[in-house]
Enzyme design. Sequence first.
Site, PDB file in Angstrom:
ATOM      1  N   CYS A 188      32.547  32.392  51.383  1.00  6.97           N
ATOM      2  CA  CYS A 188      32.412  32.363  49.671  1.00  6.97           C
ATOM      3  C   CYS A 188      31.375  31.662  49.562  1.00  6.97           C
ATOM      4  O   CYS A 188      31.301  30.500  49.513  1.00  6.97           O
ATOM      5  CB  CYS A 188      33.550  32.083  49.320  1.00  6.97           C
ATOM      6  N   GLY A 189      30.305  32.233  49.171  1.00  9.47           N
ATOM      7  CA  GLY A 189      28.606  31.664  49.032  1.00  9.47           C
ATOM      8  C   GLY A 189      28.852  30.772  47.604  1.00  9.47           C
ATOM      9  O   GLY A 189      28.426  29.536  47.638  1.00  9.47           O
ATOM     10  N   ASN A 190      29.159  31.386  46.446  1.00 12.32           N
ATOM     11  CA  ASN A 190      29.218  30.589  45.142  1.00 12.32           C
ATOM     12  C   ASN A 190      30.217  29.606  45.460  1.00 12.32           C
ATOM     13  O   ASN A 190      30.143  28.486  45.002  1.00 12.32           O
ATOM     14  CB  ASN A 190      29.902  31.579  44.149  1.00 12.32           C
ATOM     15  N   ASN A 229      31.725  37.522  56.022  1.00 12.24           N
ATOM     16  CA  ASN A 229      32.793  38.597  55.225  1.00 12.24           C
ATOM     17  C   ASN A 229      32.089  39.892  54.922  1.00 12.24           C
ATOM     18  O   ASN A 229      30.811  39.821  54.915  1.00 12.24           O
ATOM     19  CB  ASN A 229      33.074  37.870  53.859  1.00 12.24           C
ATOM     20  N   ASN A 251      33.390  43.980  50.375  1.00 15.58           N
ATOM     21  CA  ASN A 251      32.807  43.884  49.167  1.00 15.58           C
ATOM     22  C   ASN A 251      31.842  44.809  48.968  1.00 15.58           C
ATOM     23  O   ASN A 251      30.987  44.907  49.665  1.00 15.58           O
ATOM     24  CB  ASN A 251      32.487  42.283  49.131  1.00 15.58           C
ATOM     25  N   ARG A 296      36.440  42.572  47.248  1.00 13.80           N
ATOM     26  CA  ARG A 296      37.601  42.569  48.060  1.00 13.80           C
ATOM     27  C   ARG A 296      38.688  41.315  47.742  1.00 13.80           C
ATOM     28  O   ARG A 296      38.271  40.486  47.516  1.00 13.80           O
ATOM     29  CB  ARG A 296      37.397  42.589  49.760  1.00 13.80           C
ATOM     30  N   CYS A 323      28.953  37.356  43.277  1.00 11.66           N
ATOM     31  CA  CYS A 323      29.485  37.168  44.682  1.00 11.66           C
ATOM     32  C   CYS A 323      28.358  36.605  45.356  1.00 11.66           C
ATOM     33  O   CYS A 323      27.339  37.376  45.577  1.00 11.66           O
ATOM     34  CB  CYS A 323      29.950  38.701  45.134  1.00 11.66           C
ATOM     35  N   GLY A 324      28.435  35.319  45.819  1.00 12.20           N
ATOM     36  CA  GLY A 324      27.264  34.730  46.505  1.00 12.20           C
ATOM     37  C   GLY A 324      26.921  35.189  47.757  1.00 12.20           C
ATOM     38  O   GLY A 324      25.687  35.510  48.000  1.00 12.20           O
TER      39      GLY A 324
HETATM   40  N1  LIG Z   1      32.761  35.580  45.683  1.00 13.43           N
HETATM   41  C1  LIG Z   1      32.544  35.200  47.018  1.00 13.43           C
HETATM   42  C2  LIG Z   1      33.188  36.163  48.196  1.00 13.43           C
HETATM   43  C3  LIG Z   1      34.884  35.741  48.194  1.00 13.43           C
HETATM   44  C4  LIG Z   1      35.405  36.523  49.370  1.00 13.43           C
HETATM   45  C5  LIG Z   1      35.693  37.983  49.290  1.00 13.43           C
HETATM   46  N2  LIG Z   1      36.482  38.094  48.203  1.00 13.43           N
HETATM   47  C6  LIG Z   1      36.097  38.681  50.453  1.00 13.43           C
HETATM   48  O1  LIG Z   1      37.120  38.701  50.760  1.00 13.43           O
HETATM   49  O2  LIG Z   1      35.391  38.751  51.379  1.00 13.43           O
HETATM   50  C7  LIG Z   1      31.293  34.642  47.298  1.00 13.43           C
HETATM   51  O3  LIG Z   1      30.656  34.058  46.510  1.00 13.43           O
HETATM   52  O4  LIG Z   1      30.508  34.863  48.454  1.00 13.43           O
END
Ligand SMILES: N[C@@H](CCC[C@H](N)C(=O)O)C(=O)O
Length: 326
Positions: free
Chosen positions: A80-82, A169, A203, A222, A230-231
């Site tokens: 999760c980047g953010n 991811n 995603n 996702r 989404c980062g």
């Molecule tokens: N919002 C996030 C990514 C979070 C994970 C994503 N929901 C997944 O299941 O891959 C980000 O900032 O990267």
Amino acid sequence: MVQLLKVHGSENQFFILDQTQLDTQLTDTELSQLGIQLCNPENGILDGADGVLVVNTSTNSEALAQMRVINADGSEAKMCGNGLRTVSRYLSEKYNEPSFKIETLEANLDVKKSADLAIGVPAFSVQIKPISFEAKDLPFSYKGMNEMINEEVPEFIMGQTFTSIAVPNPHLISFVGHINEKELGILGKTLNSPNEYFPEGVNVSFAEIRGDNELFVQTYERGVGFTNACGTGMSATSLAFALLHKDKFTESDDISVYNPGGMVKTHITLGNTKEQSDIHLIGNATFTHTLDIDEADLHSLNLNKFDIKSTGEESLYQDFVSEIVK
Ligand SMILES: N[C@@H](CCC[C@H](N)C(=O)O)C(=O)O
């Protein structure tokens, strides 16, 4: 007493739970249930969130701590980047360190404090890796392809092309002239329900190229649904942009990535192979609330027992956003 934080990166909202404060760690089932209950937008805490970021002791000596990511639906994400930026700030303040490594499920990642974006808007830069385009790593299945790079997939949407990248991811990216939110929602829902193409979900990001090194990205996540930002999505989209739109990309400069929650910068250094490219994500790490609770209430999910206090940082973030011309 245990203290959680409500935080965001570009309004991608999370709770941070530092398990090193606990006498007894939450089990994976408890973490999943906590994610579902805390994050629910209707009856969760503070209007819910997109996920819970769990801080644990690192399993290796190189990293200062470990971060795990629990999505709003209770599933676990690899990255999760953010969220990583907000955990970077949390650890930076806890240990008084400006730069260090954080362990994530597939890699130790370099993180460091950056210049504030504006008064009261702290920012961090985080590395995003490992990168893979291989079908087995997303995973995806489409016409036996080993990689999906700028491919027409009429089964998704007629007339658009799609690129799939794991960081690690999974992301599916499509560059469009104008983002059609309805189509993004339908595709996001379809590919995150049982389907033959992305068996573990994906995603989905649509991106508009606004100018040289300038993007606007919107993501259906996702395990979450529509998100403000989404980062990893903006990072993967920036890499796809660098590879596919070379005429608009200057490697020595940051890319400005606008999103419904604000803006971030990404920096892409292309490698000898596309997988060896280097991605950095730079943006705000805002703490909006502290939430205190007894450890026993956390284990028994007695979440109405939180003592919640605002940090006052959100209005400063909103001042920053009001200056951005998206
Ligand atoms: N919002 C996030 C990514 C979070 C994970 C994503 N929901 C997944 O299941 O891959 C980000 O900032 O990267």
